[in-house]
Scaffold this active site. Structure first.
Site, PDB file in Angstrom:
ATOM      1  N   LYS A  70      -2.921  -8.881  -1.964  1.00  0.00           N
ATOM      2  CA  LYS A  70      -2.609  -9.533  -0.680  1.00  0.00           C
ATOM      3  C   LYS A  70      -3.487  -9.024   0.474  1.00  0.00           C
ATOM      4  CE  LYS A  70       2.129 -11.004  -1.529  1.00  0.00           C
ATOM      5  NZ  LYS A  70       3.502 -11.023  -1.015  1.00  0.00           N
ATOM      6  N   ASP A 111       5.212 -15.543   3.495  1.00  0.00           N
ATOM      7  CA  ASP A 111       6.367 -14.740   3.058  1.00  0.00           C
ATOM      8  C   ASP A 111       7.441 -14.680   4.143  1.00  0.00           C
ATOM      9  OD1 ASP A 111       5.595 -14.115   0.463  1.00  0.00           O
ATOM     10  OD2 ASP A 111       4.616 -12.244   1.019  1.00  0.00           O
TER      11      ASP A 111
HETATM   12  P1  NAP Z   1       5.177  -1.905  -1.723  1.00  0.00           P
HETATM   13  O1  NAP Z   1       4.105  -2.236  -0.736  1.00  0.00           O
HETATM   14  O2  NAP Z   1       4.838  -1.207  -2.985  1.00  0.00           O
HETATM   15  O3  NAP Z   1       6.300  -1.046  -0.921  1.00  0.00           O
HETATM   16  C1  NAP Z   1       7.366  -0.452  -1.613  1.00  0.00           C
HETATM   17  C2  NAP Z   1       8.354   0.177  -0.611  1.00  0.00           C
HETATM   18  O4  NAP Z   1       9.441   0.725  -1.377  1.00  0.00           O
HETATM   19  C3  NAP Z   1       7.775   1.328   0.200  1.00  0.00           C
HETATM   20  O5  NAP Z   1       8.347   1.330   1.490  1.00  0.00           O
HETATM   21  C4  NAP Z   1       8.245   2.569  -0.583  1.00  0.00           C
HETATM   22  O6  NAP Z   1       8.396   3.727   0.222  1.00  0.00           O
HETATM   23  C5  NAP Z   1       9.608   2.104  -1.020  1.00  0.00           C
HETATM   24  N1  NAP Z   1      10.041   2.856  -2.202  1.00  0.00           N
HETATM   25  C6  NAP Z   1       9.562   2.747  -3.472  1.00  0.00           C
HETATM   26  N2  NAP Z   1      10.202   3.616  -4.291  1.00  0.00           N
HETATM   27  C7  NAP Z   1      11.089   4.286  -3.511  1.00  0.00           C
HETATM   28  C8  NAP Z   1      12.049   5.316  -3.761  1.00  0.00           C
HETATM   29  N3  NAP Z   1      12.212   5.832  -4.991  1.00  0.00           N
HETATM   30  N4  NAP Z   1      12.814   5.771  -2.739  1.00  0.00           N
HETATM   31  C9  NAP Z   1      12.650   5.256  -1.489  1.00  0.00           C
HETATM   32  N5  NAP Z   1      11.759   4.282  -1.182  1.00  0.00           N
HETATM   33  C10 NAP Z   1      10.992   3.804  -2.185  1.00  0.00           C
HETATM   34  O7  NAP Z   1       5.935  -3.240  -2.185  1.00  0.00           O
HETATM   35  P2  NAP Z   1       6.126  -4.585  -1.358  1.00  0.00           P
HETATM   36  O8  NAP Z   1       5.038  -5.534  -1.665  1.00  0.00           O
HETATM   37  O9  NAP Z   1       6.396  -4.230   0.056  1.00  0.00           O
HETATM   38  O10 NAP Z   1       7.442  -5.210  -2.043  1.00  0.00           O
HETATM   39  C11 NAP Z   1       8.722  -4.605  -1.890  1.00  0.00           C
HETATM   40  C12 NAP Z   1       9.746  -5.385  -2.715  1.00  0.00           C
HETATM   41  O11 NAP Z   1       9.899  -6.709  -2.189  1.00  0.00           O
HETATM   42  C13 NAP Z   1       9.312  -5.550  -4.170  1.00  0.00           C
HETATM   43  O12 NAP Z   1      10.445  -5.358  -5.003  1.00  0.00           O
HETATM   44  C14 NAP Z   1       8.835  -6.998  -4.250  1.00  0.00           C
HETATM   45  O13 NAP Z   1       9.016  -7.556  -5.549  1.00  0.00           O
HETATM   46  C15 NAP Z   1       9.760  -7.669  -3.224  1.00  0.00           C
HETATM   47  N6  NAP Z   1       9.207  -8.908  -2.661  1.00  0.00           N
HETATM   48  C16 NAP Z   1       9.925 -10.059  -2.844  1.00  0.00           C
HETATM   49  C17 NAP Z   1       9.456 -11.240  -2.297  1.00  0.00           C
HETATM   50  C18 NAP Z   1      10.252 -12.503  -2.477  1.00  0.00           C
HETATM   51  O14 NAP Z   1       9.690 -13.606  -2.314  1.00  0.00           O
HETATM   52  N7  NAP Z   1      11.532 -12.415  -2.775  1.00  0.00           N
HETATM   53  C19 NAP Z   1       8.235 -11.269  -1.585  1.00  0.00           C
HETATM   54  C20 NAP Z   1       7.533 -10.074  -1.417  1.00  0.00           C
HETATM   55  C21 NAP Z   1       8.048  -8.894  -1.978  1.00  0.00           C
HETATM   56  P3  NAP Z   1       7.125   4.685   0.601  1.00  0.00           P
HETATM   57  O15 NAP Z   1       6.387   3.945   1.676  1.00  0.00           O
HETATM   58  O16 NAP Z   1       7.761   5.935   1.063  1.00  0.00           O
HETATM   59  O17 NAP Z   1       6.327   4.822  -0.663  1.00  0.00           O
END
Ligand code: NAP
Length: 286
Positions: A70, A111
């Site tokens: 992205k 999004d």
């Molecule tokens: P990302 O950039 O990898 O960010 C992940 C986030 O989760 C970060 O803030 C990370 O914290 C936190 N995290 C991960 N493991 C953790 C833990 N053990 N304890 C506390 N915090 C934790 O992912 P993203 O792209 O933002 O996506 C996030 C979620 O949204 C995913 O599950 C994705 O599938 C979902 N999503 C859904 C849609 C939809 O259309 N429904 C669209 C986009 C995304 P740190 O910063 O501290 O590492």
């Protein structure tokens, strides 16, 4: 039937085989009688730029972009004549690339529109323009959500993340309406929240969701989870057990696909097919 005029669009990611986007778009195409097809592409992790640059000139209409490309999709729009939407710029990422016949690209991020669609469908009485919204997580999805909420008129957004710097970076990009917190400050962050959004990857695949200071949550607070595998995550199940209204991530996925479909194929998706039911059947079978 594929014809000599079939419009082609797709999704690019790595890995991409679990993407629900082909299922959703191809059902809309079929039900609407549109001469188009939507396919999935998975170039090597270091090959996005070469892949997407090769499509300039309109070899295909466009792409939805998912992890991990992205941010690179946003950078693709760096040439003369290329265009970046305000929301993509503020989100620091793009999930939609359109290839025009003159060789230019237009990048956008739908999004946030998906997030607002999900709230409108499942929590229509929530007035976001007077609500404090708490976002758990500070990754790409959280940043896009915060940008969309601010542009939609949400007066205050609190971002809670274990890595404070990432939450602070979103706050400094979006201005004083956004404040950053660490989980130990969650009680203050949640105080007066109208909605709480899980934008961490916690809960994916059935694991435990992020911690919530339930004693600081008001009765009418709406809970939304971006994770939709499973549809009722641990985070949503705990909120439901306490009587809170829930918004799931599947409607966000469908809500971001709708404007993408219109941009690719020139008309909005037909309402004659229930893609949520189709996607739910696939999720349940998986
Ligand atoms: P990302 O950039 O990898 O960010 C992940 C986030 O989760 C970060 O803030 C990370 O914290 C936190 N995290 C991960 N493991 C953790 C833990 N053990 N304890 C506390 N915090 C934790 O992912 P993203 O792209 O933002 O996506 C996030 C979620 O949204 C995913 O599950 C994705 O599938 C979902 N999503 C859904 C849609 C939809 O259309 N429904 C669209 C986009 C995304 P740190 O910063 O501290 O590492």
């Amino acid at each position: 039937m594929i014809s000599g005029q079939t419009l082609v669009a797709g999704v690019v990611g790595w890995p991409v085989r679990h993407s629900m986007s082909p299922l959703i778009h191809n059902h809309w195409l079929q039900a609407g009688g549109v001469d188009g097809v939507y396919v999935a592409f998975s170039p090597p992790k270091d090959g996005f730029s070469a892949f997407a640059s090769g499509l300039r000139g309109g070899a295909i209409r466009g792409l939805n972009v998912t992890l991990p490309f992205k941010e690179q999709a946003l950078s693709l729009a760096s040439g003369a004549g290329d265009q970046v939407s305000d929301i993509a710029r503020l989100s620091g990422a793009a999930n939609l690339v359109l290839f025009d016949s003159d060789g230019s690209v237009r990048v956008d991020n739908t999004d946030g529109e998906g997030l607002l669609y999900a709230f409108a469908r499942q929590a229509p009485s929530l007035n976001l323009t007077s609500a404090l919204v708490v976002i758990l997580g500070a990754g790409g999805a959280a940043r896009g959500a915060a940008a969309a909420l601010i542009l939609a008129g949400v007066p205050r957004v609190h971002i809670v993340n274990r890595t404070l710097e990432k939450a602070q970076s979103i706050a400094s990009a979006l201005g004083p309406k956004v404040q950053a917190f660490v989980p130990t400050q969650a009680e203050a962050a949640f105080d007066g929240a109208g909605a709480v959004i899980n934008a961490t990857s916690l809960g994916l695949g059935g694991g435990e969701g992020p911690a919530v200071p339930w004693q600081s949550v008001s009765e009418g607070t709406v809970f939304m989870d971006m994770v939709y595998r499973p549809l009722e995550t641990d985070f949503l199940a705990k909120a439901k057990a306490r009587g809170h209204q829930m918004v799931d991530g599947l409607d966000m996925l469908i809500g971001q696909a709708r404007p993408s479909f219109e941009a690719f194929f020139g008309a909005p998706p037909t309402p004659s097919v229930d893609v949520r039911a189709i996607a739910l059947a696939q999720l349940t079978a998986a």
